[in-house]
Design an enzyme around this catalytic site. Structure first.
Site, PDB file in Angstrom:
ATOM      1  N   GLN B 127      24.302  32.775  34.407  1.00 51.78           N
ATOM      2  CA  GLN B 127      25.036  33.484  35.456  1.00 51.78           C
ATOM      3  C   GLN B 127      24.160  34.625  35.965  1.00 51.78           C
ATOM      4  OE1 GLN B 127      28.409  35.314  33.648  1.00 51.78           O
ATOM      5  NE2 GLN B 127      29.344  35.994  35.552  1.00 51.78           N
ATOM      6  N   GLY B 128      23.568  34.465  37.156  1.00 52.67           N
ATOM      7  CA  GLY B 128      22.652  35.467  37.700  1.00 52.67           C
ATOM      8  C   GLY B 128      23.369  36.414  38.647  1.00 52.67           C
ATOM      9  N   SER B 130      24.110  40.302  37.635  1.00 55.40           N
ATOM     10  CA  SER B 130      23.650  41.683  37.517  1.00 55.40           C
ATOM     11  C   SER B 130      22.179  41.846  37.892  1.00 55.40           C
ATOM     12  CB  SER B 130      23.826  42.174  36.078  1.00 55.40           C
ATOM     13  OG  SER B 130      25.147  41.983  35.654  1.00 55.40           O
ATOM     14  N   SER B 162      22.484  36.177  30.275  1.00 54.17           N
ATOM     15  CA  SER B 162      22.685  35.425  29.033  1.00 54.17           C
ATOM     16  C   SER B 162      22.282  33.976  29.275  1.00 54.17           C
ATOM     17  CB  SER B 162      24.141  35.467  28.596  1.00 54.17           C
ATOM     18  OG  SER B 162      24.571  36.805  28.478  1.00 54.17           O
ATOM     19  N   GLU B 245      36.031  34.730  33.585  1.00 54.92           N
ATOM     20  CA  GLU B 245      35.387  35.445  32.490  1.00 54.92           C
ATOM     21  C   GLU B 245      36.364  36.419  31.828  1.00 54.92           C
ATOM     22  OE1 GLU B 245      31.959  37.630  33.837  1.00 54.92           O
ATOM     23  OE2 GLU B 245      30.948  37.373  31.907  1.00 54.92           O
ATOM     24  N   GLU B 378      35.362  51.027  31.778  1.00 51.45           N
ATOM     25  CA  GLU B 378      35.675  51.954  32.882  1.00 51.45           C
ATOM     26  C   GLU B 378      36.061  51.158  34.128  1.00 51.45           C
ATOM     27  OE1 GLU B 378      32.954  52.200  30.950  1.00 51.45           O
ATOM     28  OE2 GLU B 378      33.560  53.971  29.814  1.00 51.45           O
TER      29      GLU B 378
HETATM   30  C1  LIG Z   1      25.804  41.266  26.009  1.00 50.25           C
HETATM   31  C2  LIG Z   1      25.761  41.272  27.497  1.00 50.25           C
HETATM   32  C3  LIG Z   1      25.651  40.074  28.186  1.00 50.25           C
HETATM   33  C4  LIG Z   1      25.586  40.065  29.572  1.00 50.25           C
HETATM   34  N1  LIG Z   1      25.446  38.868  30.224  1.00 50.25           N
HETATM   35  C5  LIG Z   1      25.318  38.858  31.575  1.00 50.25           C
HETATM   36  C6  LIG Z   1      25.076  37.635  32.285  1.00 50.25           C
HETATM   37  O1  LIG Z   1      25.011  36.572  31.680  1.00 50.25           O
HETATM   38  N2  LIG Z   1      24.934  37.660  33.612  1.00 50.25           N
HETATM   39  C7  LIG Z   1      25.000  38.821  34.323  1.00 50.25           C
HETATM   40  O2  LIG Z   1      24.889  38.774  35.524  1.00 50.25           O
HETATM   41  N3  LIG Z   1      25.214  40.008  33.691  1.00 50.25           N
HETATM   42  C8  LIG Z   1      25.358  40.043  32.334  1.00 50.25           C
HETATM   43  N4  LIG Z   1      25.537  41.251  31.690  1.00 50.25           N
HETATM   44  C9  LIG Z   1      25.518  42.469  32.487  1.00 50.25           C
HETATM   45  C10 LIG Z   1      26.831  43.238  32.600  1.00 50.25           C
HETATM   46  O3  LIG Z   1      27.707  42.552  33.442  1.00 50.25           O
HETATM   47  C11 LIG Z   1      26.493  44.642  33.110  1.00 50.25           C
HETATM   48  O4  LIG Z   1      25.733  45.279  32.129  1.00 50.25           O
HETATM   49  C12 LIG Z   1      27.734  45.458  33.390  1.00 50.25           C
HETATM   50  O5  LIG Z   1      28.439  44.940  34.498  1.00 50.25           O
HETATM   51  C13 LIG Z   1      27.422  46.941  33.633  1.00 50.25           C
HETATM   52  O6  LIG Z   1      26.399  47.117  34.583  1.00 50.25           O
HETATM   53  P1  LIG Z   1      25.140  48.062  34.268  1.00 50.25           P
HETATM   54  O7  LIG Z   1      24.568  47.595  32.994  1.00 50.25           O
HETATM   55  O8  LIG Z   1      24.288  48.080  35.444  1.00 50.25           O
HETATM   56  O9  LIG Z   1      25.755  49.476  34.015  1.00 50.25           O
HETATM   57  P2  LIG Z   1      26.162  50.552  35.138  1.00 50.25           P
HETATM   58  O10 LIG Z   1      26.933  49.870  36.202  1.00 50.25           O
HETATM   59  O11 LIG Z   1      24.965  51.323  35.530  1.00 50.25           O
HETATM   60  O12 LIG Z   1      27.124  51.476  34.320  1.00 50.25           O
HETATM   61  C14 LIG Z   1      26.683  52.557  33.479  1.00 50.25           C
HETATM   62  C15 LIG Z   1      27.896  53.373  33.065  1.00 50.25           C
HETATM   63  O13 LIG Z   1      28.521  53.926  34.247  1.00 50.25           O
HETATM   64  C16 LIG Z   1      29.868  53.556  34.312  1.00 50.25           C
HETATM   65  N5  LIG Z   1      30.261  53.327  35.703  1.00 50.25           N
HETATM   66  C17 LIG Z   1      29.610  52.668  36.671  1.00 50.25           C
HETATM   67  N6  LIG Z   1      30.318  52.629  37.801  1.00 50.25           N
HETATM   68  C18 LIG Z   1      31.467  53.272  37.551  1.00 50.25           C
HETATM   69  C19 LIG Z   1      32.639  53.559  38.319  1.00 50.25           C
HETATM   70  N7  LIG Z   1      32.793  53.160  39.573  1.00 50.25           N
HETATM   71  N8  LIG Z   1      33.629  54.233  37.703  1.00 50.25           N
HETATM   72  C20 LIG Z   1      33.514  54.637  36.417  1.00 50.25           C
HETATM   73  N9  LIG Z   1      32.452  54.416  35.659  1.00 50.25           N
HETATM   74  C21 LIG Z   1      31.441  53.723  36.212  1.00 50.25           C
HETATM   75  C22 LIG Z   1      29.941  52.267  33.513  1.00 50.25           C
HETATM   76  O14 LIG Z   1      31.254  52.020  33.039  1.00 50.25           O
HETATM   77  C23 LIG Z   1      28.955  52.529  32.395  1.00 50.25           C
HETATM   78  O15 LIG Z   1      29.584  53.252  31.389  1.00 50.25           O
HETATM   79  C24 LIG Z   1      25.619  41.277  30.294  1.00 50.25           C
HETATM   80  C25 LIG Z   1      25.716  42.487  29.583  1.00 50.25           C
HETATM   81  C26 LIG Z   1      25.796  42.501  28.203  1.00 50.25           C
HETATM   82  C27 LIG Z   1      25.901  43.806  27.488  1.00 50.25           C
END
Ligand SMILES: Cc1cc2nc3c(=O)[nH]c(=O)nc-3n(C[C@H](O)[C@H](O)[C@H](O)COP(=O)(O)OP(=O)(O)OC[C@H]3O[C@@H](n4cnc5c(N)ncnc54)[C@H](O)[C@@H]3O)c2cc1C
Lengths: 367, 395
Positions: B127-128, B130, B162, B245, B378
């Site tokens: 799933q591409g 993020s 993933s 999901e 969040e």
């Molecule tokens: C184990 C694992 C597997 C994953 N697998 C996949 C995958 O297969 N495919 C894929 O596409 N992605 C995947 N992800 C990515 C995941 O979806 C993202 O990490 C997640 O959506 C958060 O984005 P970010 O890491 O950019 O954090 P950010 O968006 O930068 O967030 C950082 C912090 O800021 C907070 N924040 C951000 N915006 C807001 C807001 N509007 N209000 C309040 N708080 C906020 C967040 O809650 C967090 O605490 C995976 C992540 C993990 C940990």
């Protein structure tokens, strides 16, 4: 498997909601809480006209014969309206006790008038230790007489009969009997009064064995938990409404995430509480093998979650939440009283531990 | 309200139970602790076996190789899988999230091309979504696709993908129109991971394994037939994947959480505290009971949500409750395990003294990801606040 309400259950819930909105608005709650007993004869006869005073009892005693799920839906609405007075003590606790313990003769004599709305009753359980554990009940009847003291007895002043848990059975005492003393205790919840009841050679009629208390007590616990769900829902609704309308920094406060997330958690807790209560009601109704565990799960979760929802609601209201004028504290007071009644979270966690940790056969698998 | 299984549900359970008892591999315990890279062929073979029995995707419509199972039957399916300690399926995202999205939005040709191989685990999907600068704010993603005759040419980077290391195909969200508001210019492409210009690099997670990856796209050419749904309607397609999901995933976890809390209870009878079994320690008893109750409430919330979805026909933002509840509950459960195991809790699988082959040290670290993946806690609270309670958007 179907975990939603059916049509007649939805109808019951909706009509109860309308009934309480019309007959027991919050102004009426406030009026009653300033009275001596928080009991209103008019309101009571309206409750019985609806059939609520006989909701779960057999038709042969004038009841409506519905199940525990229906009772729980009614109690949820009563909790939302913060219904004052002895409905819980009379119908839910004393009524179920009579229904499951008393002889047919006794039921005709005592349960039928309750169904008809002509009599009120309550259950006296706690003693000076303030414990909800059966092992802490010491009062004992000798030669059909009671001597001793019960505390935290709800609505005793308006009860015709007091049902007393004693070591050697459950007994019925006429509230006008000789040697009885009923005194008000001053609790936080102004809408449901607590009393101490003294017995001095008071004549008592035996209803049944103490073991027979388990089921009516379980029903009362689930119904009380359901009432708490109603209070949580109302607190959530009032709070969300306020968060949408109250403005600071030029914006509705509900826009600030610190506030919004409090509301989201209130919603999560309220919905989870409702799931736990509905399931426990169903499990009790159908004698599911995990019914005892389900009841404790509901009460332990509700005891903590209803307080938590109250805390969050008051916080979101700021200074307004701290006023007498705000209705939040009325729900908050009820929540605290209900939290400890019939065992608080610690009590029910220990009970659940006995059922799951100590018993080798973990009931979860079957659930 | 009727919480007894219907005759149809009982029949479904009995049929699957019988099949599973006859077919579940007996040697999974030997494979469980090996790195995923090593055990992956094993998991593929297991999925193929399920598919041959018609059990790989029970929720899918019959015409696509599923059983058209109701939500309750799906819950039963995962309960049985956990009860017999069956291995997971290799193509988890393909079966759970991406296949259903292709069934909902795909053309007949796409369904014919992709669905059978998702089922048989011949083609693994990732799933591409993020990107380095688009996580919670997914719609801000920058990977771009420019039209070039019969192709889209893709440039950009995805992250945290993933199964990226083993993925044959990717559900990729790209920007096809940078001139319109961010939600309106997105498109979903189905991308062959063996295309020239795709580069996958492993990302090491805090657990030490490399379950997710970063993926670079340099002038990758994707035929227009591989647009899923309409061009510039990618947001709706992606949200449909996210709903799967958040919504049904909980049903898979419930039996696992049940097993874990029951295992903790079992361990509490053996572990000694103050000269008596931990099971007799009043504080631990309280915590175990609390956790037990919460796992049960998670199950009840799920069943209520399923009944509601069955009645209304559509999963709603309430899926966020489930996601929020299970992810935070698992962190509490794992912390409780650590508390009970004391110094043994930290031991990794590689240590011969580790309890349950290091399940608890791994589980503790892995659970930190639960409140981040599939939308952070969040974000789930924002969704509940805005879409369920009707509070104004905070951003
Ligand atoms: C184990 C694992 C597997 C994953 N697998 C996949 C995958 O297969 N495919 C894929 O596409 N992605 C995947 N992800 C990515 C995941 O979806 C993202 O990490 C997640 O959506 C958060 O984005 P970010 O890491 O950019 O954090 P950010 O968006 O930068 O967030 C950082 C912090 O800021 C907070 N924040 C951000 N915006 C807001 C807001 N509007 N209000 C309040 N708080 C906020 C967040 O809650 C967090 O605490 C995976 C992540 C993990 C940990």
């Amino acid at each position: 498997m179907q975990f939603g309400l059916n049509e007649s259950q939805e109808f019951l819930r909706d009509s109860a909601r309308k009934f309480f909105a019309a007959e027991c608005p919050i102004a009426e709650v406030r009026r009653l809480m300033e009275t001596d007993t928080a009991f209103d004869a008019d309101l009571w006869s309206k409750l019985s006209e609806q059939g609520y005073t006989g909701i779960i009892f057999p038709e042969e005693f004038g009841g409506v014969g519905l199940g525990i799920v229906e009772l729980v839906l009614l109690m949820e609405e009563a909790g939302r309206a913060l219904l004052p007075g002895p409905f819980f003590s009379t119908v839910v606790f004393a009524g179920s006790l009579l229904d499951s313990l008393a002889t047919k003769e006794q039921r005709r004599k005592y349960l039928a008038p309750i169904c008809r709305g002509e009599a009120r009753s309550t259950v006296a359980f706690c003693e000076p230790q303030g414990s909800w554990d059966l092992a802490d009940v010491h009062l004992t009847a000798t030669n059909g007489k009671l001597n001793g003291e019960k505390l935290f007895v709800p609505d005793a002043a308006v009860a015709d009969w007091i049902l007393v848990a004693a070591r050697n059975g459950v007994f019925l005492v006429d509230s006008k009997a000789p040697g009885i003393g009923i005194e008000r205790m001053h609790g936080m919840d102004l809408t449901r009064r607590l009393y101490s009841v003294q017995f001095e050679g008071t004549p008592a009629e035996k209803l049944g064995e103490i073991a027979g208390l388990a089921r009516p007590r379980a029903i009362a616990t689930v119904a009380l938990a359901a009432e708490m769900v109603g209070g949580m829902q109302r607190t959530l609704d009032i709070t969300v409404e306020y968060a949408k309308t109250r403005k600071q920094f030029g914006k509705p406060i509900g826009m600030f995430q610190a506030v919004q997330h409090q509301c989201a958690d209130m919603y999560l807790e309220t919905e989870s509480a409702r799931s736990a209560v509905y399931y426990a009601a169903w499990a009790l109704q159908h004698n599911a093998p995990d019914a005892a565990a389900a009841v404790s799960i509901a009460k332990l979760y509700l005891s903590d979650a209803s307080r938590s929802v109250g805390n969050r609601g008051i916080q979101v209201h700021g200074g307004m939440g701290f006023t007498w004028e705000s209705d939040l504290h009325l729900y908050y007071r009820r929540a605290k009283a209900s939290e400890t009644a019939l065992g608080d979270a610690t009590f029910h966690r220990e009970r659940l531990a006995r059922l799951t940790i100590d018993a080798r056969a973990v009931s979860a698998e079957k659930a | 309200m009727d919480l007894n299984l219907t005759p149809g549900e009982v029949a479904f359970r009995d049929e699957f139970r019988a099949w599973l008892e006859a077919n579940v591999p007996k040697d999974w315990a030997e494979w469980r602790e090996k790195p995923l890279e090593e055990s992956f062929p094993y998991l593929r073979a297991w999925q193929r076996k399920l598919q041959e029995g018609g059990w790989a995707a029970v929720s899918w419509p019959k015409e696509y190789g599923g059983r058209g199972a109701t939500l309750m039957q799906q819950a039963i399916f995962w309960e049985e899988m956990a009860r017999l300690e069956a291995p997971p399926m290799a193509n988890a995202l393909g079966l759970g999230l991406i296949g259903p999205t292709i069934i909902a939005y795909g053309t007949d040709a796409q369904k014919k091309r992709f669905i059978p191989k998702i089922l048989s685990a011949q083609e693994i999907w990732c799933q591409g979504f993020s990107e380095p600068n688009a996580g919670s704010d997914l719609a801000a993603l920058q990977t771009e696709a420019r039209r070039d005759n019969g192709y889209y040419v893709v440039n950009g980077q995805k992250v945290w993908t993933s199964y990226g290391w083993v993925g044959d195909w990717c559900e990729l969200v790209v920007r096809t129109d940078p001139t319109v508001p961010k939600h309106k210019g997105l498109t979903v492409l189905l991308v062959d991971m063996k295309s020239p210009g795709v580069e996958v690099r492993p990302l090491r997670q805090m657990t030490g394994e490399s379950e997710f990856n970063e993926i670079f796209f340099r002038d990758v050419r994707v035929a227009v037939e591989n647009v899923l749904g309409k061009v510039n309607d990618g947001w709706n397609v992606a949200v449909s994947t996210l709903m799967h999901e958040r919504g049904a995933y909980g049903a898979r976890l419930i039996p696992i959480f049940k097993r874990n809390i029951n295992r903790l209870i079992e361990l509490s009878r053996k572990i000694q505290r103050h000269g008596q079994p931990a099971a007799q320690d009043p504080v631990l008893r309280q915590k175990l009971a609390q956790c037990y109750a919460e796992v049960e409430i998670m199950r009840l919330n799920q069943l209520r949500a399923f009944s509601r979805i069955t009645a209304t026909g559509a999963p709603g933002p309430e899926g966020s409750i489930q996601k929020l509840f299970w992810s935070e509950l698992n962190q509490r459960l794992q912390q409780l395990a650590q508390e009970m195991l004391g110094p043994y809790g930290q031991l990794l699988a590689s240590d011969p003294r580790a309890v349950d082959q290091g399940l608890w040290s791994y589980g503790y670290l892995r659970s930190r990801g639960n409140t981040i993946e599939a939308g952070t806690s969040e974000i789930q609270r924002n969704i509940i606040g805005h879409f369920v309670l009707g509070l104004p958007r905070s951003y």
